[in-house]
Design a protein around this motif. Structure first.
Motif, PDB file in Angstrom:
ATOM      1  N   ASN A  37       0.833  -1.212   0.000  1.00 60.56           N
ATOM      2  CA  ASN A  37       0.000   0.000   0.000  1.00 60.56           C
ATOM      3  C   ASN A  37       0.863   1.256   0.000  1.00 60.56           C
ATOM      4  O   ASN A  37       0.575   2.221  -0.711  1.00 60.56           O
ATOM      5  CB  ASN A  37      -0.930   0.004   1.213  1.00 60.56           C
ATOM      6  CG  ASN A  37      -2.064  -0.999   1.088  1.00 60.56           C
ATOM      7  OD1 ASN A  37      -2.405  -1.433  -0.004  1.00 60.56           O
ATOM      8  ND2 ASN A  37      -2.647  -1.377   2.212  1.00 60.56           N
ATOM      9  N   ASN A  80      -4.905   1.955 -15.358  1.00 55.31           N
ATOM     10  CA  ASN A  80      -5.622   1.701 -14.116  1.00 55.31           C
ATOM     11  C   ASN A  80      -4.689   1.796 -12.908  1.00 55.31           C
ATOM     12  O   ASN A  80      -5.045   2.367 -11.873  1.00 55.31           O
ATOM     13  CB  ASN A  80      -6.281   0.320 -14.168  1.00 55.31           C
ATOM     14  CG  ASN A  80      -7.119   0.057 -12.934  1.00 55.31           C
ATOM     15  OD1 ASN A  80      -8.046   0.794 -12.628  1.00 55.31           O
ATOM     16  ND2 ASN A  80      -6.795  -1.018 -12.217  1.00 55.31           N
ATOM     17  N   GLN A  81      -3.492   1.231 -13.051  1.00 54.48           N
ATOM     18  CA  GLN A  81      -2.516   1.298 -11.958  1.00 54.48           C
ATOM     19  C   GLN A  81      -2.090   2.738 -11.690  1.00 54.48           C
ATOM     20  O   GLN A  81      -1.917   3.143 -10.541  1.00 54.48           O
ATOM     21  CB  GLN A  81      -1.300   0.432 -12.287  1.00 54.48           C
ATOM     22  CG  GLN A  81      -1.564  -1.066 -12.220  1.00 54.48           C
ATOM     23  CD  GLN A  81      -0.375  -1.870 -12.691  1.00 54.48           C
ATOM     24  OE1 GLN A  81       0.263  -1.527 -13.693  1.00 54.48           O
ATOM     25  NE2 GLN A  81      -0.068  -2.944 -11.983  1.00 54.48           N
ATOM     26  N   THR A 110      -4.964   4.461  -9.883  1.00 52.89           N
ATOM     27  CA  THR A 110      -5.055   3.994  -8.493  1.00 52.89           C
ATOM     28  C   THR A 110      -3.979   4.630  -7.630  1.00 52.89           C
ATOM     29  O   THR A 110      -4.247   5.073  -6.508  1.00 52.89           O
ATOM     30  CB  THR A 110      -4.920   2.458  -8.442  1.00 52.89           C
ATOM     31  OG1 THR A 110      -5.998   1.865  -9.176  1.00 52.89           O
ATOM     32  CG2 THR A 110      -4.955   1.953  -7.007  1.00 52.89           C
ATOM     33  N   THR A 142      -7.649  -2.918   1.673  1.00 58.74           N
ATOM     34  CA  THR A 142      -7.234  -3.293   0.325  1.00 58.74           C
ATOM     35  C   THR A 142      -6.900  -2.046  -0.478  1.00 58.74           C
ATOM     36  O   THR A 142      -7.268  -0.921  -0.098  1.00 58.74           O
ATOM     37  CB  THR A 142      -8.352  -4.069  -0.390  1.00 58.74           C
ATOM     38  OG1 THR A 142      -9.480  -3.186  -0.574  1.00 58.74           O
ATOM     39  CG2 THR A 142      -8.784  -5.282   0.422  1.00 58.74           C
ATOM     40  N   THR A 201      -8.181  -1.269  -3.277  1.00 56.53           N
ATOM     41  CA  THR A 201      -9.451  -0.719  -3.769  1.00 56.53           C
ATOM     42  C   THR A 201     -10.099   0.186  -2.729  1.00 56.53           C
ATOM     43  O   THR A 201     -10.601   1.270  -3.054  1.00 56.53           O
ATOM     44  CB  THR A 201     -10.418  -1.865  -4.129  1.00 56.53           C
ATOM     45  OG1 THR A 201      -9.814  -2.694  -5.122  1.00 56.53           O
ATOM     46  CG2 THR A 201     -11.732  -1.314  -4.664  1.00 56.53           C
ATOM     47  N   GLU A 202     -10.088  -0.243  -1.470  1.00 55.70           N
ATOM     48  CA  GLU A 202     -10.662   0.568  -0.393  1.00 55.70           C
ATOM     49  C   GLU A 202      -9.922   1.896  -0.246  1.00 55.70           C
ATOM     50  O   GLU A 202     -10.537   2.949  -0.070  1.00 55.70           O
ATOM     51  CB  GLU A 202     -10.621  -0.207   0.927  1.00 55.70           C
ATOM     52  CG  GLU A 202     -11.574  -1.396   0.969  1.00 55.70           C
ATOM     53  CD  GLU A 202     -11.373  -2.253   2.206  1.00 55.70           C
ATOM     54  OE1 GLU A 202     -12.302  -2.993   2.550  1.00 55.70           O
ATOM     55  OE2 GLU A 202     -10.287  -2.174   2.826  1.00 55.70           O
ATOM     56  N   ALA A 228      -8.173   3.390  -2.602  1.00 51.74           N
ATOM     57  CA  ALA A 228      -8.412   4.200  -3.799  1.00 51.74           C
ATOM     58  C   ALA A 228      -9.746   4.937  -3.695  1.00 51.74           C
ATOM     59  O   ALA A 228      -9.866   6.089  -4.120  1.00 51.74           O
ATOM     60  CB  ALA A 228      -8.394   3.315  -5.048  1.00 51.74           C
ATOM     61  N   GLU A 229     -10.740   4.273  -3.116  1.00 46.13           N
ATOM     62  CA  GLU A 229     -12.037   4.920  -2.921  1.00 46.13           C
ATOM     63  C   GLU A 229     -11.911   6.091  -1.948  1.00 46.13           C
ATOM     64  O   GLU A 229     -12.553   7.124  -2.115  1.00 46.13           O
ATOM     65  CB  GLU A 229     -13.050   3.897  -2.402  1.00 46.13           C
ATOM     66  CG  GLU A 229     -13.455   2.864  -3.449  1.00 46.13           C
ATOM     67  CD  GLU A 229     -14.392   1.810  -2.889  1.00 46.13           C
ATOM     68  OE1 GLU A 229     -14.652   1.832  -1.669  1.00 46.13           O
ATOM     69  OE2 GLU A 229     -14.867   0.966  -3.677  1.00 46.13           O
TER      70      GLU A 229
END
Length: 223
Positions: A66, A109-110, A113, A137, A139-140, A142-143
């Protein structure tokens, strides 16, 4: 970043020594199984159960990943996107943010992110990644990076009329420009004619009045 890296240079990009040592240690743990030779089956079973329930290494690995993704985003933010103004200012072709990301082997995408993780404030990122329980994660995170945050607007005018404040900014800027211009042309004094020197001295006298006025206001107590 002016010189593009070759594919071989990207593949051979060095990793921190501590990171390499950690990978070697994990590889050793993966290949060495001390418990299988234990005669005490109960002790071996207890050891395997403890390893299965221990998420320390997994959490550390996720944290390292991360942080690396977020750091990628921070580095990408320091590289300007490709714009006409960007290329005109640089004078020569300089890698844009998209080109630099592609050169490093990142997909669109990377790249997106990584930039989203970079948007998370430092204190918030530390709180999320050091909390008890499983590591968030990518994804979490990134949100989180896409969430709107309260913008604190600081009033630099000090309650004054914005037009007056704007004039003050220009006044100070003009003084700074004058200092830079005059300092860079001091060598011209020895080439000036008498009438040119007289005009310069007259202008300097008017400027001295302004500076004296500044000094007087500096000495006055602020209300």
């Amino acid at each position: 970043m002016k010189t593009p890296l070759t594919p071989a240079q990207v593949l051979d990009a060095p990793l921190p020594a501590v990171y390499e040592q950690a990978k070697a240690a994990l590889t050793q743990c993966e290949t060495i199984d001390e418990c299988k030779d234990w005669s005490d089956r109960a002790a071996a079973l207890a050891s395997y159960a403890k390893q299965a329930n221990d998420e320390t290494l997994e959490k550390k690995a996720r944290l390292i990943r991360n942080r690396a993704i977020r750091r990628m985003g921070q580095v990408l933010e320091q590289i300007e996107p490709a714009t006409g103004a960007h290329l005109k200012r640089m004078g020569t072709h300089t890698l844009s943010r998209t080109e630099a990301a592609a050169q490093a082997g990142l997909s669109n995408n990377q790249k997106a992110t990584a930039l989203r993780l970079a948007k998370i404030p430092e204190n918030e990122f530390e709180k999320l990644t050091k909390r008890d329980g499983p590591q968030p994660t990518v994804t979490e995170l990134a949100e989180r990076g896409t969430q709107k945050r309260e913008v604190i607007v600081i009033d630099h005018t000090g309650g004054r009329d914005p037009k007056v404040f704007n004039r003050i900014i220009h006044f100070t800027s003009a003084l700074e420009c004058a200092v830079a211009e005059l300092s860079g042309n001091a060598d011209l004094l020895e080439h000036m004619l008498d009438w040119e020197l007289a005009e310069a001295l007259e202008a300097a006298a008017r400027l001295r009045l302004i500076l004296d006025n500044l000094e007087e206001h500096k000495c006055k107590p602020q209300s």
